[in-house]
Design a protein around this motif. Structure first.
Motif, PDB file in Angstrom:
ATOM      1  N   LYS A  23     -36.498  67.377  19.357  1.00 56.79           N
ATOM      2  CA  LYS A  23     -35.849  68.906  19.332  1.00 56.79           C
ATOM      3  C   LYS A  23     -36.532  70.190  19.346  1.00 56.79           C
ATOM      4  O   LYS A  23     -35.990  71.139  19.838  1.00 56.79           O
ATOM      5  CB  LYS A  23     -34.752  68.372  18.182  1.00 56.79           C
ATOM      6  CG  LYS A  23     -34.436  67.010  18.339  1.00 56.79           C
ATOM      7  CD  LYS A  23     -33.172  67.594  16.487  1.00 56.79           C
ATOM      8  CE  LYS A  23     -34.128  66.992  15.523  1.00 56.79           C
ATOM      9  NZ  LYS A  23     -34.881  66.065  15.518  1.00 56.79           N
ATOM     10  N   THR A  24     -37.830  70.075  17.999  1.00 51.58           N
ATOM     11  CA  THR A  24     -38.571  71.773  18.256  1.00 51.58           C
ATOM     12  C   THR A  24     -39.167  72.095  19.471  1.00 51.58           C
ATOM     13  O   THR A  24     -38.823  72.817  20.258  1.00 51.58           O
ATOM     14  CB  THR A  24     -39.624  71.155  16.903  1.00 51.58           C
ATOM     15  OG1 THR A  24     -38.225  70.418  16.187  1.00 51.58           O
ATOM     16  CG2 THR A  24     -39.785  72.728  16.856  1.00 51.58           C
ATOM     17  N   THR A  25     -39.913  70.780  19.876  1.00 51.96           N
ATOM     18  CA  THR A  25     -40.508  70.948  21.275  1.00 51.96           C
ATOM     19  C   THR A  25     -39.639  71.294  22.762  1.00 51.96           C
ATOM     20  O   THR A  25     -39.436  71.675  23.094  1.00 51.96           O
ATOM     21  CB  THR A  25     -41.459  69.648  21.757  1.00 51.96           C
ATOM     22  OG1 THR A  25     -41.842  69.147  21.003  1.00 51.96           O
ATOM     23  CG2 THR A  25     -42.210  69.773  22.877  1.00 51.96           C
ATOM     24  N   GLY A  50     -40.387  76.161   9.003  1.00 54.71           N
ATOM     25  CA  GLY A  50     -41.349  76.620  10.042  1.00 54.71           C
ATOM     26  C   GLY A  50     -42.220  75.569  10.948  1.00 54.71           C
ATOM     27  O   GLY A  50     -43.723  75.586  10.846  1.00 54.71           O
ATOM     28  N   ARG A  51     -41.235  74.878  11.700  1.00 54.74           N
ATOM     29  CA  ARG A  51     -41.812  74.333  12.751  1.00 54.74           C
ATOM     30  C   ARG A  51     -42.782  75.198  14.423  1.00 54.74           C
ATOM     31  O   ARG A  51     -43.248  74.840  14.501  1.00 54.74           O
ATOM     32  CB  ARG A  51     -40.903  73.066  13.319  1.00 54.74           C
ATOM     33  CG  ARG A  51     -40.263  72.222  11.786  1.00 54.74           C
ATOM     34  CD  ARG A  51     -41.755  71.634  11.445  1.00 54.74           C
ATOM     35  NE  ARG A  51     -40.884  70.086  11.015  1.00 54.74           N
ATOM     36  CZ  ARG A  51     -41.472  69.520  10.136  1.00 54.74           C
ATOM     37  NH1 ARG A  51     -42.871  68.979  10.264  1.00 54.74           N
ATOM     38  NH2 ARG A  51     -41.306  67.735   9.638  1.00 54.74           N
ATOM     39  N   PHE A  52     -41.417  76.060  14.379  1.00 53.61           N
ATOM     40  CA  PHE A  52     -42.065  76.977  14.973  1.00 53.61           C
ATOM     41  C   PHE A  52     -43.409  77.825  15.602  1.00 53.61           C
ATOM     42  O   PHE A  52     -44.575  78.041  15.730  1.00 53.61           O
ATOM     43  CB  PHE A  52     -40.698  77.818  15.882  1.00 53.61           C
ATOM     44  CG  PHE A  52     -39.476  77.547  16.765  1.00 53.61           C
ATOM     45  CD1 PHE A  52     -40.095  76.167  17.423  1.00 53.61           C
ATOM     46  CD2 PHE A  52     -38.366  77.770  15.720  1.00 53.61           C
ATOM     47  CE1 PHE A  52     -38.826  75.467  18.043  1.00 53.61           C
ATOM     48  CE2 PHE A  52     -36.834  76.573  16.186  1.00 53.61           C
ATOM     49  CZ  PHE A  52     -37.518  75.935  17.862  1.00 53.61           C
ATOM     50  N   ILE A 144     -31.409  77.181  19.148  1.00 54.35           N
ATOM     51  CA  ILE A 144     -31.379  76.640  17.439  1.00 54.35           C
ATOM     52  C   ILE A 144     -31.484  75.128  18.029  1.00 54.35           C
ATOM     53  O   ILE A 144     -31.225  74.189  18.536  1.00 54.35           O
ATOM     54  CB  ILE A 144     -29.124  76.666  16.771  1.00 54.35           C
ATOM     55  CG1 ILE A 144     -29.398  78.050  17.049  1.00 54.35           C
ATOM     56  CG2 ILE A 144     -29.354  75.929  15.254  1.00 54.35           C
ATOM     57  CD1 ILE A 144     -27.968  78.006  16.397  1.00 54.35           C
ATOM     58  N   ASP A 145     -32.835  75.143  16.575  1.00 53.88           N
ATOM     59  CA  ASP A 145     -33.542  73.828  16.154  1.00 53.88           C
ATOM     60  C   ASP A 145     -32.290  73.386  15.487  1.00 53.88           C
ATOM     61  O   ASP A 145     -32.733  73.426  14.140  1.00 53.88           O
ATOM     62  CB  ASP A 145     -35.138  74.341  16.021  1.00 53.88           C
ATOM     63  CG  ASP A 145     -35.896  72.655  16.048  1.00 53.88           C
ATOM     64  OD1 ASP A 145     -34.970  71.985  16.233  1.00 53.88           O
ATOM     65  OD2 ASP A 145     -36.933  72.680  15.250  1.00 53.88           O
ATOM     66  N   ALA A 146     -31.128  72.773  15.183  1.00 51.21           N
ATOM     67  CA  ALA A 146     -30.625  71.857  14.512  1.00 51.21           C
ATOM     68  C   ALA A 146     -31.082  70.926  13.314  1.00 51.21           C
ATOM     69  O   ALA A 146     -32.078  70.255  14.334  1.00 51.21           O
ATOM     70  CB  ALA A 146     -29.312  71.246  15.360  1.00 51.21           C
TER      71      ALA A 146
HETATM   72 MG   LIG Z   1     -38.390  69.878  14.466  1.00 54.91          MG
END
Ligand SMILES: [Mg+2]
Ligand SMILES: Nc1ncnc2c1ncn2[C@@H]1O[C@H](COP(=O)(O)OP(=O)(O)OP(=O)(O)O)[C@@H](O)[C@H]1O
Ligand SMILES: Nc1ncnc2c1ncn2[C@@H]1O[C@H](COP(=O)(O)OP(=O)(O)OP(=O)(O)O)[C@@H](O)[C@H]1O
Ligand SMILES: [Mg+2]
Lengths: 311, 354
Positions: A23-25, A50-52, A144-146
């Motif tokens: 998802k984040t990617t 804090g992933r981004f 949005i990174d849900a």
């Molecule tokens: Mg993620």
């Protein structure tokens, strides 16, 4: 593989899916793709993960927007920061009253009503797009990174449960506003990320059938980390296969095993994607390639792929 | 003394598979085992004979793998476990009254930490049952591995006396500050939800007390020398900080980690010499040279590709192992087609900590 062009016309893109599917990617790649289309995008992360920041090497998370690429910024939200912002901007509460929000009774209440945390964060996003302050940056779209809930509950249904539970008051107004913006297919779209494997595909199918009214918001399901065909199939492989299998050279027999494993995986991935597509009557399914290497490299490759660039 | 093994890790890494595998491995070693799974994949549930069954342990037929021990399996039903808890520890008519409370219906099982908490409640039931040598506990998908350990405390905090049960009670006993807070909350959320929430926490009185009292007991269980954790992770560097946080927490809390299981690892291709197209068989007559050559090039690329991946994984494994310094590390290879039968679980046994 390119995604439906209509996605680039939306103001809110909610990227959702199970843990670890990408998802984040995908969010970050979508942001880059939006920017390439000339649309300023903001990557929004919920619950201060804090992933981004990690992905783009920015150090610690931050509520204040930061640039990550030309035309792409990121902000990291937490329910507390959003609530304080809401109380300050919308409710015009002064610092003293806002201190009450930090008391046990209030934090206890906020924790005890599931969905409130989602509500504040969605409220902030809505505000950023619809009613930005002069000093707020302007974005064409937020991505949005849900969070992966693990039980298929979407954030939107969470806001809805809230609206249902809280029938009057400012929180109710907030959830109605959110419902209007996030429930409007002209403004919002949901992108579901999954893997081309049996279990994730099953869970995606269950998730989608449980979406109810939000189904109209879905624009595409992305099967991420799809492996390319390891060897060109056809007569050549059919002739090669027995020769390798029965070779007197152990390296060639080992090569045979490697090739078969890859081919079987690719077949299984193909079957999973077809099964997924067949279950979604008409909703597009797109595959995103498995990209070897570092995560920054992965997202650049996926951004090109999302735009349908030949590379 | 019953041994407890808890599989934890981030979402999708293979916790449920590992929990089932560890359980089977113990059964193969002749022990009486029960595994409490959480949302198992359909095929795995089928393999364990769990299709459609719920909150009670059912015996798994181990004859196909010839294990000398026994294995029972069950699936956690959060709602049923919550209702059960309320029935056991609440006032006699509390369930009926809670059932009509909107807040209870909409929110109770979604309380933060409730999922993990219910797993622990069920674990305690299994310990009390006394039928087993080993209990293996699967855990819900976590965004951070440490979430599991904070869940009981988060539940207990919700039921601290005073605060929430005072909500919407309207009594004149409330202090100034509480009244002020009540007013603010009412303006935000309206009177009725405050009432519902307040009523929920009042009705939950003795259940909440029980939940708070259990805290210490649960901490003891988690820290017991008979409890061990298996950390399941993927061979990826972006999970490093999470693994470190987990290791720090276990060390600080003096909890025992049985091992770290790095799952779905790609192994090196193990070739004597690199494959070059010249090593491949000559083209048979019925095929065009160009086609054969293209295939040869693709085949030659395969081992270096697998090797690169295997190296990435090996590098990640060594960094992850350093993060949990001194903990035994097991490596579980990627199983083509996944793990979906009892036999496949049995084949994992040699890789798993028992
Ligand atoms: Mg993620
Ligand atoms: N197409 C791809 N090819 C190769 N690797 C990928 C691809 N997509 C994602 N990854 C890798 O997979 C891992 C998980 O991706 P990511 O963190 O985006 O998943 P996520 O769904 O956001 O996970 P979480 O649920 O933990 O937040 C990362 O290491 C990422 O680099
Ligand atoms: N070693 C392996 N090789 C191949 N596939 C595997 C392996 N381990 C697990 N899987 C597959 O990965 C998927 C996820 O595994 P599993 O359900 O055990 O993960 P989980 O951590 O319990 O997920 P969740 O967090 O959603 O509960 C399943 O389809 C499973 O078959
Ligand atoms: Mg699981």
């Amino acid at each position: 593989m390119s995604i439906p062009e209509s996605i680039f016309a939306r103001r809110i893109v909610v990227v959702t899916g199970k843990g670890g599917v990408g998802k984040t990617t995908v969010c970050a790649s979508l942001g880059l793709a939006f920017a390439k289309r000339g649309r300023r995008a903001c990557l929004v992360e919920l619950n201060g993960q804090g992933r981004f920041a990690q992905l783009f090497g920015l150090g610690a998370r931050s509520y204040a927007p930061r640039a990550v690429a030309p035309g792409v910024e990121t902000i990291s939200l937490t329910a507390n920061e959003c609530l304080d912002d809401f109380a300050h901007r919308k409710l015009k509460m002064d610092t003293v009253v806002r201190m009450l929000f930090k008391t046990r009774a209030v934090t206890g209440f906020l924790d005890a009503v599931p969905g409130l945390h989602d509500l504040f964060q969605l409220g902030k996003i809505e505000n950023l797009l619809v009613d930005p302050h002069d000093d707020d940056p302007h974005y064409d779209a937020v991505i949005i990174d849900a969070p992966s809930t693990g039980h298929g509950l979407s954030m939107l249904s969470s806001a809805r449960t809230m609206a249902d539970l809280v029938r009057v008051g400012r929180f109710h107004e907030l959830s109605s506003t959110i419902e209007r913006t996030f429930g409007d297919p002209e403004k919002t779209t949901i992108v579901v990320v999954t893997l081309p494997e049996e279990l994730p595909v099953n869970e995606t199918m269950e998730f989608i059938s449980a979406l109810g009214p939000d189904r109209k918001l879905l624009s595409v399901v992305l099967a991420n980390r799809y492996h390319a065909a390891p060897v060109p199939k056809g007569l050549a492989w059919e002739l090669m296969e027995p020769l390798l299998r029965t070779s007197s050279d152990p390296d060639l027999r080992q090569l045979h095993r490697l090739a078969l494993t890859e081919i079987e995986r690719q077949d299984a991935e193909g079957t999973s994607v077809s099964r997924l597509a067949a279950s979604l009557d008409g909703l597009p399914v797109a595959v995103l390639p498995w990209v070897p290497g570092e995560s920054r490299h992965v997202l650049a490759a996926l951004a090109s792929d999302l735009l349908g660039d030949e590379s | 003394m019953t041994r407890v093994v808890i599989a934890c890790g981030l979402g999708g890494v293979g916790k449920t598979t590992a929990a089932a595998g560890v359980a089977v491995a113990h059964a193969l070693a002749g022990r009486r085992v029960v595994v409490l799974t959480i949302d198992p994949a359909r095929r795995l549930a089928d393999a364990l004979g769990l299709s459609g069954l719920g909150n009670e342990a059912v015996e798994v037929d181990l004859s196909p793998i010839g294990a000398t021990g026994t294995l029972h399996a069950l699936m956690l039903d959060r709602k049923a476990t919550f209702d059960d808890l309320v029935r056991r520890h609440g006032e006699p008519d509390i369930v009926d009254r809670l059932l009509v409370n909107r807040y209870y219906r909409a929110a109770s099982t979604r309380l933060s930490g409730a999922h993990e908490y219910m797993a622990i409640v069920k674990l305690e039931d299994l310990v009390d049952d006394g039928r087993w040598d080993v209990i293996v506990l699967d855990t819900p998908p976590a965004q951070h591995v440490v979430d599991f350990f904070h869940a009981p405390e988060r539940m207990a905090t919700l039921f601290e006396p005073g605060s929430l049960s005072a909500l919407g009670g309207g009594g004149g006993l409330l202090g100034m500050a509480t009244r002020r807070i009540g007013m603010v909350l009412e303006r935000l959320a309206g009177e009725s939800v405050i009432k519902d929430v307040g009523e929920f926490f009042r009705l939950m009185g003795s259940v909440g007390e029980h939940i708070r009292d259990q805290s210490e007991h649960i901490q003891k269980r988690l820290r017991s020398k008979d409890t061990g954790f298996v950390l399941v992770t993927s061979p990826r560097l972006d999970v490093l900080s999470d693994v470190e946080a987990f290791a720090d927490l276990l060390r600080a809390q003096k909890m025992r980690i049985e091992g770290m299981l790095v799952n779905r690892v790609v192994l090196p291709p193990r070739l004597g010499h690199p494959i070059v197209p010249a090593r491949l068989p000559r083209a048979p007559d019925e095929i065009e040279a160009a086609e054969w050559e293209a295939l040869g090039l693709a085949l030659a690329e395969l081992p270096p590709m697998v090797d690169a991946l295997a190296r990435d994984h090996a590098a990640a494994i060594s960094r992850l192992s350093a993060a949990v310094d001194g903990v035994p590390v097991s490596v579980l290879p990627e199983i083509p087609g996944g793990v979906r039968t009892l036999e496949a679980l049995a084949r994992l046994a040699p890789f798993l900590p028992t």
